[in-house]
Design a protein around this motif. Structure first.
Motif, PDB file in Angstrom:
ATOM      1  N   LEU A 185       0.834  -1.204   0.000  1.00  0.00           N
ATOM      2  CA  LEU A 185       0.000   0.000   0.000  1.00  0.00           C
ATOM      3  C   LEU A 185       0.862   1.244   0.000  1.00  0.00           C
ATOM      4  O   LEU A 185       0.413   2.312  -0.392  1.00  0.00           O
ATOM      5  CB  LEU A 185      -0.918  -0.004   1.227  1.00  0.00           C
ATOM      6  CG  LEU A 185      -1.864  -1.209   1.356  1.00  0.00           C
ATOM      7  CD1 LEU A 185      -2.800  -0.994   2.531  1.00  0.00           C
ATOM      8  CD2 LEU A 185      -2.643  -1.431   0.081  1.00  0.00           C
ATOM      9  N   ARG A 186       2.100   1.097   0.453  1.00  0.00           N
ATOM     10  CA  ARG A 186       2.992   2.253   0.503  1.00  0.00           C
ATOM     11  C   ARG A 186       3.497   2.631  -0.894  1.00  0.00           C
ATOM     12  O   ARG A 186       3.735   3.791  -1.187  1.00  0.00           O
ATOM     13  CB  ARG A 186       4.166   1.949   1.436  1.00  0.00           C
ATOM     14  CG  ARG A 186       3.802   2.078   2.906  1.00  0.00           C
ATOM     15  CD  ARG A 186       4.803   1.412   3.807  1.00  0.00           C
ATOM     16  NE  ARG A 186       4.434   0.014   4.039  1.00  0.00           N
ATOM     17  CZ  ARG A 186       4.948  -0.734   5.005  1.00  0.00           C
ATOM     18  NH1 ARG A 186       5.844  -0.227   5.820  1.00  0.00           N
ATOM     19  NH2 ARG A 186       4.587  -1.980   5.166  1.00  0.00           N
ATOM     20  N   PHE A 187       3.642   1.636  -1.736  1.00  0.00           N
ATOM     21  CA  PHE A 187       4.099   1.887  -3.110  1.00  0.00           C
ATOM     22  C   PHE A 187       3.104   1.236  -4.068  1.00  0.00           C
ATOM     23  O   PHE A 187       3.407   0.243  -4.736  1.00  0.00           O
ATOM     24  CB  PHE A 187       5.508   1.323  -3.321  1.00  0.00           C
ATOM     25  CG  PHE A 187       6.521   1.857  -2.352  1.00  0.00           C
ATOM     26  CD1 PHE A 187       6.986   3.157  -2.468  1.00  0.00           C
ATOM     27  CD2 PHE A 187       6.998   1.069  -1.317  1.00  0.00           C
ATOM     28  CE1 PHE A 187       7.913   3.665  -1.570  1.00  0.00           C
ATOM     29  CE2 PHE A 187       7.926   1.558  -0.418  1.00  0.00           C
ATOM     30  CZ  PHE A 187       8.385   2.862  -0.542  1.00  0.00           C
ATOM     31  N   SER A 188       1.917   1.795  -4.091  1.00  0.00           N
ATOM     32  CA  SER A 188       0.823   1.183  -4.851  1.00  0.00           C
ATOM     33  C   SER A 188       0.731   1.674  -6.290  1.00  0.00           C
ATOM     34  O   SER A 188      -0.004   1.113  -7.095  1.00  0.00           O
ATOM     35  CB  SER A 188      -0.511   1.452  -4.135  1.00  0.00           C
ATOM     36  OG  SER A 188      -0.717   2.858  -4.006  1.00  0.00           O
ATOM     37  N   GLN A 189       1.475   2.738  -6.621  1.00  0.00           N
ATOM     38  CA  GLN A 189       1.375   3.278  -7.974  1.00  0.00           C
ATOM     39  C   GLN A 189       2.054   2.350  -8.977  1.00  0.00           C
ATOM     40  O   GLN A 189       3.143   1.846  -8.734  1.00  0.00           O
ATOM     41  CB  GLN A 189       2.039   4.667  -8.041  1.00  0.00           C
ATOM     42  CG  GLN A 189       1.341   5.718  -7.208  1.00  0.00           C
ATOM     43  CD  GLN A 189      -0.072   5.981  -7.697  1.00  0.00           C
ATOM     44  OE1 GLN A 189      -0.338   6.005  -8.901  1.00  0.00           O
ATOM     45  NE2 GLN A 189      -0.994   6.164  -6.761  1.00  0.00           N
ATOM     46  N   PRO A 190       1.420   2.092 -10.133  1.00  0.00           N
ATOM     47  CA  PRO A 190       2.077   1.253 -11.152  1.00  0.00           C
ATOM     48  C   PRO A 190       3.275   1.979 -11.752  1.00  0.00           C
ATOM     49  O   PRO A 190       3.354   3.213 -11.723  1.00  0.00           O
ATOM     50  CB  PRO A 190       0.969   1.053 -12.198  1.00  0.00           C
ATOM     51  CG  PRO A 190       0.073   2.244 -12.031  1.00  0.00           C
ATOM     52  CD  PRO A 190       0.090   2.563 -10.559  1.00  0.00           C
ATOM     53  N   LEU A 191       4.214   1.206 -12.274  1.00  0.00           N
ATOM     54  CA  LEU A 191       5.375   1.810 -12.919  1.00  0.00           C
ATOM     55  C   LEU A 191       4.958   2.471 -14.229  1.00  0.00           C
ATOM     56  O   LEU A 191       4.041   2.022 -14.916  1.00  0.00           O
ATOM     57  CB  LEU A 191       6.438   0.746 -13.188  1.00  0.00           C
ATOM     58  CG  LEU A 191       6.999   0.007 -11.971  1.00  0.00           C
ATOM     59  CD1 LEU A 191       8.185  -0.867 -12.384  1.00  0.00           C
ATOM     60  CD2 LEU A 191       7.419   0.974 -10.890  1.00  0.00           C
ATOM     61  N   THR A 192       5.642   3.539 -14.567  1.00  0.00           N
ATOM     62  CA  THR A 192       5.334   4.281 -15.785  1.00  0.00           C
ATOM     63  C   THR A 192       6.320   3.919 -16.893  1.00  0.00           C
ATOM     64  O   THR A 192       7.404   3.393 -16.638  1.00  0.00           O
ATOM     65  CB  THR A 192       5.394   5.793 -15.530  1.00  0.00           C
ATOM     66  OG1 THR A 192       6.749   6.150 -15.213  1.00  0.00           O
ATOM     67  CG2 THR A 192       4.484   6.182 -14.373  1.00  0.00           C
ATOM     68  N   LEU A 193       5.944   4.240 -18.122  1.00  0.00           N
ATOM     69  CA  LEU A 193       6.826   3.978 -19.250  1.00  0.00           C
ATOM     70  C   LEU A 193       8.115   4.783 -19.116  1.00  0.00           C
ATOM     71  O   LEU A 193       9.200   4.302 -19.458  1.00  0.00           O
ATOM     72  CB  LEU A 193       6.117   4.327 -20.562  1.00  0.00           C
ATOM     73  CG  LEU A 193       6.911   4.055 -21.844  1.00  0.00           C
ATOM     74  CD1 LEU A 193       7.242   2.579 -21.969  1.00  0.00           C
ATOM     75  CD2 LEU A 193       6.114   4.536 -23.063  1.00  0.00           C
ATOM     76  N   ALA A 194       8.000   6.008 -18.583  1.00  0.00           N
ATOM     77  CA  ALA A 194       9.204   6.842 -18.410  1.00  0.00           C
ATOM     78  C   ALA A 194      10.197   6.177 -17.472  1.00  0.00           C
ATOM     79  O   ALA A 194      11.414   6.251 -17.687  1.00  0.00           O
ATOM     80  CB  ALA A 194       8.802   8.218 -17.877  1.00  0.00           C
ATOM     81  N   GLU A 195       9.703   5.494 -16.419  1.00  0.00           N
ATOM     82  CA  GLU A 195      10.607   4.790 -15.511  1.00  0.00           C
ATOM     83  C   GLU A 195      11.281   3.615 -16.212  1.00  0.00           C
ATOM     84  O   GLU A 195      12.462   3.334 -15.998  1.00  0.00           O
ATOM     85  CB  GLU A 195       9.828   4.315 -14.286  1.00  0.00           C
ATOM     86  CG  GLU A 195       9.400   5.457 -13.370  1.00  0.00           C
ATOM     87  CD  GLU A 195       8.503   4.994 -12.245  1.00  0.00           C
ATOM     88  OE1 GLU A 195       8.713   5.442 -11.107  1.00  0.00           O
ATOM     89  OE2 GLU A 195       7.584   4.188 -12.510  1.00  0.00           O
ATOM     90  N   MET A 196      10.531   2.919 -17.080  1.00  0.00           N
ATOM     91  CA  MET A 196      11.131   1.819 -17.844  1.00  0.00           C
ATOM     92  C   MET A 196      12.215   2.329 -18.787  1.00  0.00           C
ATOM     93  O   MET A 196      13.243   1.672 -19.008  1.00  0.00           O
ATOM     94  CB  MET A 196      10.052   1.096 -18.660  1.00  0.00           C
ATOM     95  CG  MET A 196       8.841   0.674 -17.875  1.00  0.00           C
ATOM     96  SD  MET A 196       9.210  -0.599 -16.663  1.00  0.00           S
ATOM     97  CE  MET A 196       7.557  -0.987 -16.085  1.00  0.00           C
ATOM     98  N   GLN A 197      11.996   3.516 -19.335  1.00  0.00           N
ATOM     99  CA  GLN A 197      12.952   4.078 -20.290  1.00  0.00           C
ATOM    100  C   GLN A 197      14.262   4.496 -19.622  1.00  0.00           C
ATOM    101  O   GLN A 197      15.234   4.782 -20.315  1.00  0.00           O
ATOM    102  CB  GLN A 197      12.311   5.257 -21.026  1.00  0.00           C
ATOM    103  CG  GLN A 197      11.206   4.830 -21.983  1.00  0.00           C
ATOM    104  CD  GLN A 197      10.406   5.993 -22.536  1.00  0.00           C
ATOM    105  OE1 GLN A 197      10.411   7.095 -21.962  1.00  0.00           O
ATOM    106  NE2 GLN A 197       9.705   5.773 -23.637  1.00  0.00           N
ATOM    107  N   THR A 198      14.277   4.532 -18.285  1.00  0.00           N
ATOM    108  CA  THR A 198      15.537   4.760 -17.582  1.00  0.00           C
ATOM    109  C   THR A 198      16.557   3.691 -17.944  1.00  0.00           C
ATOM    110  O   THR A 198      17.751   3.968 -18.077  1.00  0.00           O
ATOM    111  CB  THR A 198      15.304   4.748 -16.053  1.00  0.00           C
ATOM    112  OG1 THR A 198      14.354   5.758 -15.714  1.00  0.00           O
ATOM    113  CG2 THR A 198      16.601   5.002 -15.301  1.00  0.00           C
TER     114      THR A 198
END
Length: 564
Positions: A185-198
């Motif tokens: 619940l503390r890190f419930s946000q899904p990963l974004t495409l921008a994070e994958m592009q890192t």
């Protein structure tokens, strides 16, 4: 003090008064620690459920039945009719930690397995965060009316503002106790495409796998890599102030291509230091997940990021745990997590401390060549290489959360030497022979012909500055203000790639001032040096001076803030 003079010889009086002086410091440190550190709940046997606690949730309760196999207890009304049952989250959920400890929650159900209410029984979390949760009627009633299966299968995500970690941990504890899968619940946000592009700059879409723990990364129709996250496996690994979610990039062969810190509850700017340190982020490159899961961080000599040691070591340990979770290793603990080990920088720091002791306590301190050579070592190694400098930010941080023996052993040993020498040997070894910033001032002292001189009254006024800074550090530490104490001292400037403008400005001004006034910053600006000098045992230690009354005032201020 007149009574002591008449009753005790001077040597005994000196020891007694000095012990009081050190006790004032210890008491303030203890107050700061108690202000933030809650005592953990036992994780073996749950506390007995009291009828008084049950009545607050089920008003018609008259008696409790025997414990069932799952730890729940039936609740009867005065006519011995069943009106529901209760259970508590401890000990099954004691591994779920909020800000500083687990929380035991009583959950009441009606006969249809629908929640009637929840009650906090006890907690190892900090009092202030817990009070925020207890005062939030919206949070405490948010489970009411939910079926047991609904809670377990649909994680509750509401949090209490100002007590996010504590409230989310309580929700996770209830979900876990009711048999739900542990989701974060503390890190419930899904990963974004921008994070994958890192990790994969050409990525244009992602797919989440069936067990919701790995993202396949695509460029067009071609699979180019994968990304896993450390949460929820590492949600209870705390750096300086809170957990961090780390994203790990993997190539098609399952080898690490890099990692980065995503969302974090840890302190800024420490998390920012990690995101900007390219060298640290390549630490595990080339390792397979199996190799990462069995990695021995001490044997690998994994170094933390200077200025963010606790945060970076927590992230590194979290990556090992995340890899263990991913490959479903039998052991879920970080290898050697409880062992004490030394890195190369720790050993180097220990050698510098030993050299300082030899120089400071022998005639070598009068040898100009030895002294200058060692000062250069202090600046280049302790300062610019390891960043091992004592500061009020460090003192307050360690007072709050404990000494990080495993993550910063070298700095811990430096702190021991800095405190022990003035207390027991009459020498302030740190300021004279271990502080890189003091070494710089010694190197520039007397380098120009013009020296600024001012009256004794001006010097007395300037001497107040470190005392005021110490008072401010106390206020920040006890009150938990968000002010960054690194900004009032120059020591982070030695980590100049990541240093803030305030600490750089103080460092530069202090060095420039020392060209005109010998050791200007040490004498008129350094709260850490003033603290160490106050603790120094000397020929006048048998006297209770103005400084001692000021220290007593600090303790009174700390007590007042603690109760406030």
């Amino acid at each position: 003090m007149r009574f002591l003079r008449s009753m005790l010889p001077q040597s005994a009086r000196r020891v007694f008064v000095h012990a009081l002086r050190v006790s004032l410091f210890a008491a303030i440190i203890l107050l700061i620690h108690q202000r933030f550190a809650g005592s953990s709940l036992p994780s073996t046997t749950p506390s007995p459920i009291r009828l008084d606690d049950v009545v607050r949730l089920l008003p018609d309760a008259a008696s409790l039945g025997a414990a069932n196999g799952d730890g729940s207890r039936s609740v009867d009304d005065p006519q011995q009719n069943s009106i529901g049952y209760v259970l508590q989250t401890s000990p099954q959920s004691d591994h779920i930690v909020g800000f500083s400890g687990p929380t035991n929650v009583l959950v009441a159900f009606n006969p249809d397995d629908v929640i009637s209410g929840i009650e906090i029984l006890s907690s190892g979390d900090t009092r202030e965060h817990l009070d925020e949760v207890r005062q939030s009627e919206a949070f405490l009633s948010s489970f009411d009316g939910m079926h047991r299966d609904e809670v377990a299968n649909s994680p509750h995500v509401d949090a209490v503002s100002g007590a996010t970690l504590t409230s989310l941990a309580i929700s996770e504890s209830i979900i876990h106790r009711l048999g739900g899968a542990k989701s974060s619940l503390r890190f419930s946000q899904p990963l974004t495409l921008a994070e994958m592009q890192t990790f994969f700059p050409t990525a244009d879409r992602t797919e989440l796998d069936a067990d919701q723990s790995r993202w396949d990364v695509f460029s067009g129709s071609r699979l180019i890599g994968r990304v896993i996250r450390s949460s929820p496996a590492t949600d209870n690994i705390v750096g300086y102030q809170g957990p961090s979610d780390t994203l790990i990039g993997l190539d098609l062969d399952g080898h690490v291509v890099g990692f980065t810190v995503g969302q974090s509850y840890d302190n800024e700017p420490y998390v920012g230091y990690l995101r900007e340190d390219d060298y640290f982020r390549k630490t595990f490159n080339g390792l397979s997940l199996d190799e990462l899961a069995t990695a021995d961080l001490a044997a690998m000599q994994v170094e933390g990021v200077s200025g963010a040691t606790m945060t970076s070591h927590a992230v590194a340990e979290g990556m090992v745990v995340a890899a263990q979770e991913r490959v479903r290793a039998a052991q879920q603990k970080t290898p050697d997590a409880k062992s004490f080990s030394l890195t190369a920088n720790d050993v180097g720091t220990l050698l510098v401390i030993a050299a300082a002791v030899v120089i400071g306590f022998t005639s070598l301190r009068a040898n100009k060549r030895v002294r200058i050579a060692f000062q250069l070592v202090l600046v280049c190694y302790l300062g610019l290489t390891t960043g091992n400098l004592l500061s009020q930010a460090m003192v307050v941080g360690w007072a709050k959360h404990g000494v990080p023996w495993r993550n910063a052993a070298g700095l811990a040993m430096l702190a021991i030497a800095a405190l022990a020498c003035p207390i027991f040997t009459k020498r302030n070894l740190y300021c004279s022979h271990l502080c890189p910033h003091g070494a710089v001032q010694q190197l520039v002292k007397g380098r120009i012909g013009y020296q600024l001189k001012w009256s004794r009254s001006v010097s007395k006024v300037l001497h107040i500055i470190p005392a005021l800074l110490l008072a401010w550090c106390l206020v920040v530490g006890i009150a938990g203000l968000s002010f960054s104490l690194v900004d009032i001292e120059p020591f982070d400037a030695y980590l100049f790639p990541i240093a803030g403008w305030a600490t750089v400005a103080i460092a530069v001004l202090g060095i420039v001032a020392s060209l005109f006034v010998p050791m200007a910053y040490c004498r008129f600006g350094c709260p850490t040096g003033r603290l160490l000098e106050y603790l120094r045992f000397n020929a006048k230690s048998d006297r209770w001076t103005v400084r001692d009354w000021i220290a007593t005032g600090y303790l009174i201020l700390a007590i007042g803030l603690w109760f406030a």
